[in-house]
Enzyme design. Sequence first.
Site, PDB file in Angstrom:
ATOM      1  N   GLU A 226       0.836  -1.204   0.000  1.00 15.10           N
ATOM      2  CA  GLU A 226       0.000   0.000   0.000  1.00 15.10           C
ATOM      3  C   GLU A 226       0.868   1.250   0.000  1.00 15.10           C
ATOM      4  O   GLU A 226       0.597   2.204  -0.707  1.00 15.10           O
ATOM      5  CB  GLU A 226      -0.935   0.007   1.213  1.00 15.10           C
ATOM      6  CG  GLU A 226      -1.852   1.219   1.252  1.00 15.10           C
ATOM      7  CD  GLU A 226      -2.846   1.190   2.394  1.00 15.10           C
ATOM      8  OE1 GLU A 226      -3.446   2.249   2.670  1.00 15.10           O
ATOM      9  OE2 GLU A 226      -3.034   0.121   3.026  1.00 15.10           O
ATOM     10  N   ARG A 304      -7.068   2.870  13.730  1.00 18.40           N
ATOM     11  CA  ARG A 304      -8.003   1.746  13.573  1.00 18.40           C
ATOM     12  C   ARG A 304      -7.935   0.798  14.770  1.00 18.40           C
ATOM     13  O   ARG A 304      -8.923   0.138  15.102  1.00 18.40           O
ATOM     14  CB  ARG A 304      -7.747   0.998  12.262  1.00 18.40           C
ATOM     15  CG  ARG A 304      -8.844   0.002  11.904  1.00 18.40           C
ATOM     16  CD  ARG A 304      -8.702  -0.540  10.500  1.00 18.40           C
ATOM     17  NE  ARG A 304      -9.222   0.346   9.490  1.00 18.40           N
ATOM     18  CZ  ARG A 304     -10.453   0.249   8.958  1.00 18.40           C
ATOM     19  NH1 ARG A 304     -11.277  -0.704   9.373  1.00 18.40           N
ATOM     20  NH2 ARG A 304     -10.848   1.085   8.027  1.00 18.40           N
ATOM     21  N   GLU A 705     -10.697  -8.211   4.872  1.00 19.36           N
ATOM     22  CA  GLU A 705      -9.982  -8.192   6.149  1.00 19.36           C
ATOM     23  C   GLU A 705     -10.682  -8.912   7.299  1.00 19.36           C
ATOM     24  O   GLU A 705     -10.018  -9.555   8.118  1.00 19.36           O
ATOM     25  CB  GLU A 705      -9.699  -6.744   6.549  1.00 19.36           C
ATOM     26  CG  GLU A 705      -8.711  -6.053   5.644  1.00 19.36           C
ATOM     27  CD  GLU A 705      -8.552  -4.586   5.986  1.00 19.36           C
ATOM     28  OE1 GLU A 705      -7.505  -4.211   6.530  1.00 19.36           O
ATOM     29  OE2 GLU A 705      -9.491  -3.810   5.715  1.00 19.36           O
TER      30      GLU A 705
END
Length: 761
Positions: A226, A304, A705
């Site tokens: 990413e 997160r 995920e």
Amino acid sequence: MRNIDSYTHTRGESIYLDDIPVVAGTLYAACFDSPVAHGKVLSIDTSEADKSAGVVKVLTHKDITGENQIGGIIPDEPLFADHHVHFCGMPIALVLAETDEQARAAVHKIKVEIEPLPVITDPREAMQKGELIIPPRIFKIGDIDTAFKNCDYVFEGKADTNGQEHLYIETQGAYTVPQENGVIKVYSSTQGPTAVQRAVSKVTGLPMHQLEIDVTRLGGGFGGKEDQANTWAALCALGTHITKRPVKYSLHRMEDMRMTGKRHPYSSDFKIGLNKDLKIVAYEATFYQNAGAAADLSPAVMERTLFHCTNSYFIPNVTATAYCCRTHLPPNTAFRGFGGPQGMFVIEAAIAKVADELGVDATVIQQKNLLQTGDELPYGQKVVSEANECWDKTMAQFDFEAAKKAVADFNAKNKLQKKGIAVMPICFGISFTNTLMNQARSLVHVYTDGSVVVSTAAIEMGQGVNTKILQVVAQVFSIAPEKIRVNSTNTYRIANTSPTAASAAADLNGKATLIACTAILERIKAVAAVELNVDASAIELKDEFVFANGKKTDWDWKKIVLHTYNKRVSLSEHGHYSTPDIHFDKSKEKGHPFAYHVYGTAVITATVDCLRGTYEFDSVKLVHDFGTSMNQIIDRGQIEGGLVQGIGWMTMEEVVYDKNGKLRSNALSTYKVPDIYSVPKEIDVQFLQTQKDNLAIFRSKAVGEPPLMYGIGAFFALRNAIKNFNASANPAFDAPMTPEKVLMSLYPQKVKILMDKKQLV
């Protein structure tokens, strides 16, 4: 529908970065990286490498034509080490040579003198020394101070999780080719083409419109590409910009493992309070995130973690604090789950601690505290919950009480083998937590022969997103999949892309494709209505024919498409989608950051060899909240793969750095991943199909995920098996639970004796 790449994959015909035919004159790159984790660079001597056979150029920080910086969220990551090195594996020089072998041979001739500086590898030590990348963040709901005073039970503990190597089959790499007028085309193994474009622009000094990034597919990513793909693309592009020749670099496996970041290790403290009814009243957690030497995506990963610190449970009083700690390891980065699994592990450890202390089954506490629709999470979002539906279906479908009895019966009959069983509920939010990233575009062309091509920002990396994009086109136009092609992802076709991450690619790009196709369809229907002398609302396209007022006409798909073109009506559309209703105020740490949540419940059963410490997983049986799955074959594959990857993280995948910051688990001989013999003997996936509305494409919830978190239950199944062998054992909440840790946990008294005698360290 099967994965559209399955045919070429099985024939070995799919094109990855290393399969791209090289252009004449291509140079090959090899990196000289820092042998020490922290130090002052006193000198770099490339003279011998410069004279080495086939070498065209050796690049260092002095050759950068733009800015020596690739940091995204925070500009704190030099491409090349200049005055200091900050981790083992940090690029110092890049050799460009006529062949790969010549480049790698020349690397060994580079000399560097580095004055060592103190090395930090522990996030708690980094925090104590003030080495924080960003200020700490705190999520709060209720009043924990008052709540703890009114609790009947209060327990505290510590929970640690290690990192995890991405181990994508295709290593990091890039291939850059000069085009006319100074343009550079960059083939990159990246999840984020625009992130690569920005990084290359910054390093070379070229504007973004001079840089074309193209990605056909990845041989796996899992988050590791990413942000960290930027390094290799920037290095190659800089080489191309300076030499005006193509440059290729595909990392060797051991290079990749040594020079790239992993899943973030966390060390965490918890405090949990309950009332007599075993309802969790208060919860406090402190997370120390090992970010590595630069920010990379660590602040977002840490965020997160906070979002998922209570997992599937409603807790009215919570304070969760997280520290993003700078150490001298390669910058850690995104990994499937993106910080969520680390937060979930801690709350599950806290519940297990309560169960141990009170002598109750953890499942009793879990069930009593599951989220209900309307419950508020610590960050302010109220949920539409499927937690109880998943739990109840799991208990009934797999007869959990009978499974518990079977475990007890086995344990009663076996002395040196013990089984353990655990339940793992999950609740995972879907969206980028950075609201602005929740947007996507799709470019759709319908050709005059009726064939269709679609371009989006989605990166195919084995998860089947291109298949789902194709399904959207096929469903809207009601045409055969064979008529549709999904293009490579290219920044000249789709600009300003969000990365394929956060389990959001199918939703964002699928919705953009739906918008584009629908716009074209409405124009085609309008043309058909005129020709058939009916209202446009009476026109329907079905099975490649035009229907008017429910009756099939002689106008097939190809005929109406060609006629639409002949009427000078556009058969192309650039669709844009942005997720509605999401927002988050970081100044208050409150908002509605997620489009929806995914729920599920898994039952994991394990058997431990109590003489050796080895183990196997008998079964994982789960009910997963798919919404309304648009492709059960792909979704089931994602569940199974994510589950096994999560089990690997929790059990056998042990990343080891020594005190000097050097990676010791640097090859597949020292870093173990699950193989066919270590996956569960039985994986039973049941679909919780619901008709509840949600913001997923065709109500088919994201599946990339969430299943990884089911693997957390493997840790607690092993822990329960250990306690079934030795009731006085108290295994630490320290993942991964390797066979060595299992063995020592089975015999804590013997371990203590050996340690007292200094026969075990």
